[in-house]
Write a protein that holds these residues in place. Structure first.
Motif, PDB file in Angstrom:
ATOM      1  N   VAL A 121       3.581   4.579  13.465  1.00 43.61           N
ATOM      2  CA  VAL A 121       4.533   5.134  12.833  1.00 43.61           C
ATOM      3  C   VAL A 121       3.639   7.009  12.806  1.00 43.61           C
ATOM      4  N   THR A 122       4.027   7.998  13.226  1.00 38.65           N
ATOM      5  CA  THR A 122       3.784   9.498  13.574  1.00 38.65           C
ATOM      6  C   THR A 122       4.352   9.754  11.663  1.00 38.65           C
ATOM      7  N   ALA A 123       3.474  10.824  11.955  1.00 39.35           N
ATOM      8  CA  ALA A 123       3.830  11.682  10.538  1.00 39.35           C
ATOM      9  C   ALA A 123       5.333  12.446  10.687  1.00 39.35           C
ATOM     10  N   GLN A 124       5.985  12.537  11.677  1.00 38.68           N
ATOM     11  CA  GLN A 124       7.049  12.680  12.099  1.00 38.68           C
ATOM     12  C   GLN A 124       8.183  11.466  11.208  1.00 38.68           C
ATOM     13  N   GLY A 125       7.686   9.927  12.080  1.00 36.11           N
ATOM     14  CA  GLY A 125       8.438   9.075  11.386  1.00 36.11           C
ATOM     15  C   GLY A 125       8.044   8.617  10.228  1.00 36.11           C
ATOM     16  N   SER A 126       7.538   9.453   9.846  1.00 33.99           N
ATOM     17  CA  SER A 126       7.407   9.068   8.032  1.00 33.99           C
ATOM     18  C   SER A 126       7.792   9.610   6.955  1.00 33.99           C
ATOM     19  N   ASP A 127       8.368  11.014   7.857  1.00 35.83           N
ATOM     20  CA  ASP A 127       8.603  12.034   7.252  1.00 35.83           C
ATOM     21  C   ASP A 127      10.593  11.989   7.097  1.00 35.83           C
ATOM     22  N   VAL A 128      10.700  10.967   8.463  1.00 39.84           N
ATOM     23  CA  VAL A 128      12.778  10.297   9.007  1.00 39.84           C
ATOM     24  C   VAL A 128      12.952   9.928   7.988  1.00 39.84           C
ATOM     25  N   LEU A 129      11.709   8.449   7.765  1.00 39.33           N
ATOM     26  CA  LEU A 129      11.994   7.370   7.573  1.00 39.33           C
ATOM     27  C   LEU A 129      12.041   8.096   5.936  1.00 39.33           C
ATOM     28  N   ASP A 130      11.266   8.727   5.418  1.00 36.58           N
ATOM     29  CA  ASP A 130      11.247   9.074   3.959  1.00 36.58           C
ATOM     30  C   ASP A 130      12.632   9.343   3.340  1.00 36.58           C
ATOM     31  N   ARG A 131      13.512  10.073   4.386  1.00 36.35           N
ATOM     32  CA  ARG A 131      14.385  11.884   4.352  1.00 36.35           C
ATOM     33  C   ARG A 131      15.560  10.680   4.346  1.00 36.35           C
ATOM     34  N   ILE A 132      15.342   9.562   4.875  1.00 33.21           N
ATOM     35  CA  ILE A 132      16.952   8.724   5.549  1.00 33.21           C
ATOM     36  C   ILE A 132      16.552   7.956   3.620  1.00 33.21           C
ATOM     37  N   ARG A 133      15.776   7.410   3.606  1.00 36.97           N
ATOM     38  CA  ARG A 133      15.693   6.681   2.331  1.00 36.97           C
ATOM     39  C   ARG A 133      16.137   7.067   0.977  1.00 36.97           C
ATOM     40  N   ARG A 134      15.768   8.553   0.573  1.00 38.87           N
ATOM     41  CA  ARG A 134      16.107   9.391   0.415  1.00 38.87           C
ATOM     42  C   ARG A 134      17.067  10.148  -0.506  1.00 38.87           C
ATOM     43  N   ARG A 135      17.379  10.252   1.008  1.00 40.97           N
ATOM     44  CA  ARG A 135      19.577  10.605   1.134  1.00 40.97           C
ATOM     45  C   ARG A 135      20.009   8.878   0.488  1.00 40.97           C
ATOM     46  N   ARG A 136      20.208   7.506   1.278  1.00 44.41           N
ATOM     47  CA  ARG A 136      20.435   7.348   0.557  1.00 44.41           C
ATOM     48  C   ARG A 136      20.629   6.534  -0.268  1.00 44.41           C
ATOM     49  N   SER A 137      18.809   6.476  -0.929  1.00 48.91           N
ATOM     50  CA  SER A 137      18.998   6.541  -2.478  1.00 48.91           C
ATOM     51  C   SER A 137      19.770   7.546  -3.601  1.00 48.91           C
ATOM     52  N   GLU A 138      19.767   8.551  -2.695  1.00 56.93           N
ATOM     53  CA  GLU A 138      20.596   9.380  -3.586  1.00 56.93           C
ATOM     54  C   GLU A 138      21.984   9.295  -3.539  1.00 56.93           C
ATOM     55  N   LEU A 139      22.839   8.728  -2.746  1.00 54.66           N
ATOM     56  CA  LEU A 139      24.156   8.419  -3.039  1.00 54.66           C
ATOM     57  C   LEU A 139      24.402   7.052  -3.312  1.00 54.66           C
ATOM     58  N   LEU A 140      23.508   5.904  -3.370  1.00 56.59           N
ATOM     59  CA  LEU A 140      23.674   5.242  -4.589  1.00 56.59           C
ATOM     60  C   LEU A 140      23.276   5.225  -5.842  1.00 56.59           C
ATOM     61  N   ALA A 141      22.768   6.208  -6.137  1.00 59.76           N
ATOM     62  CA  ALA A 141      22.745   6.260  -7.501  1.00 59.76           C
ATOM     63  C   ALA A 141      23.458   6.902  -8.274  1.00 59.76           C
ATOM     64  N   ARG A 142      24.304   7.912  -7.146  1.00 56.30           N
ATOM     65  CA  ARG A 142      25.365   9.087  -7.973  1.00 56.30           C
ATOM     66  C   ARG A 142      25.836   7.832  -8.047  1.00 56.30           C
ATOM     67  N   ARG A 143      26.758   6.277  -6.978  1.00 57.46           N
ATOM     68  CA  ARG A 143      27.898   5.741  -7.345  1.00 57.46           C
ATOM     69  C   ARG A 143      27.351   5.038  -8.477  1.00 57.46           C
ATOM     70  N   MET A 144      26.118   4.629  -8.505  1.00 55.69           N
ATOM     71  CA  MET A 144      26.101   3.712  -9.190  1.00 55.69           C
ATOM     72  C   MET A 144      26.145   4.316 -10.749  1.00 55.69           C
ATOM     73  N   ALA A 145      26.002   6.275 -11.109  1.00 57.96           N
ATOM     74  CA  ALA A 145      26.104   6.285 -11.956  1.00 57.96           C
ATOM     75  C   ALA A 145      28.267   6.561 -12.730  1.00 57.96           C
ATOM     76  N   ARG A 146      28.434   5.875 -11.747  1.00 59.17           N
ATOM     77  CA  ARG A 146      29.372   6.158 -12.382  1.00 59.17           C
ATOM     78  C   ARG A 146      30.443   4.917 -12.539  1.00 59.17           C
ATOM     79  N   LEU A 147      29.700   3.848 -12.659  1.00 66.10           N
ATOM     80  CA  LEU A 147      29.395   2.849 -13.062  1.00 66.10           C
ATOM     81  C   LEU A 147      30.024   2.522 -15.109  1.00 66.10           C
ATOM     82  N   ASP A 148      30.334   1.781 -15.717  1.00 66.38           N
ATOM     83  CA  ASP A 148      30.508   2.019 -17.497  1.00 66.38           C
ATOM     84  C   ASP A 148      29.305   0.453 -17.146  1.00 66.38           C
ATOM     85  N   ALA A 149      28.640   0.943 -18.071  1.00 63.71           N
ATOM     86  CA  ALA A 149      27.322   0.010 -18.841  1.00 63.71           C
ATOM     87  C   ALA A 149      27.715  -1.594 -18.609  1.00 63.71           C
ATOM     88  N   GLY A 150      28.460  -1.613 -18.420  1.00 66.95           N
ATOM     89  CA  GLY A 150      28.876  -3.031 -18.631  1.00 66.95           C
ATOM     90  C   GLY A 150      28.789  -3.469 -16.774  1.00 66.95           C
TER      91      GLY A 150
END
Length: 167
Positions: free
Chosen positions: A101-130
């Motif tokens: 993987v090149t530096a550009q490839g690593s940047d792409v993977l990092d960006r994709i993972r970050r966006r996916r994690s942000e979406l999932l974190a937003r969705r999880m934040a809507r759940l109640d504690a239980g």
């Protein structure tokens, strides 16, 4: 409707429901991280696998991805053309190439993972504690689902032990 079949196994309806939820959530995560490059699932998977295990020969990558080498060659060609992976001669075998993987490839993977994690974190934040506790408690079981080996192409799921005898 119960979630088991009376013998403790999940009902077919529960299995279908889980499959559908996982597929739809994955599709939403993939869409949220859609990048200008429009990488396919196979390309993203190969790129991530190269980052995790590389540098690799294409045959090794094909084994990790459980695909035929010619198919993988078609998958990685656009990655190389986009500058996301680099090919270099294998120092231990002049007939083979290693991909990394090149530096550009690593940047792409990092960006994709970050966006996916942000979406999932937003969705999880809507759940109640239980609900959040239940989801987090299910993580070990969901991770366990990933550990079952994939059947070889052409093998029926129940024929795994017999597959070696046929070859």
């Amino acid at each position: 409707m119960t979630d088991t079949d009376g013998r403790g196994a999940p009902s077919s309806a529960a299995v279908a429901r889980l499959r559908l939820v996982i597929a739809r959530l994955y599709r939403q995560l993939a869409q949220a991280s859609n990048d200008d490059l429009n990488l396919t699932y196979a390309q993203l998977s190969a790129l991530a696998r190269i980052q995790e295990h590389g540098p690799l020969r294409l045959g090794e990558l094909a084994a990790y991805e459980q695909v035929a080498a010619p198919s993988l060659t078609r998958t990685v060609a656009p990655l190389a053309a986009a500058g996301l992976i680099a090919k270099q001669p294998d120092p231990s075998d002049g007939r083979s190439w290693l991909v990394s993987v090149t530096a550009q490839g690593s940047d792409v993977l990092d960006r994709i993972r970050r966006r996916r994690s942000e979406l999932l974190a937003r969705r999880m934040a809507r759940l109640d504690a239980g609900q959040l506790d239940a989801l987090l408690a299910a993580l070990p079981a969901l991770e366990q689902l990933l550990t079952e080996p994939q059947p070889a192409a052409g093998d029926a799921p129940g024929d795994r032990e017999d597959a070696g005898a046929r070859r």
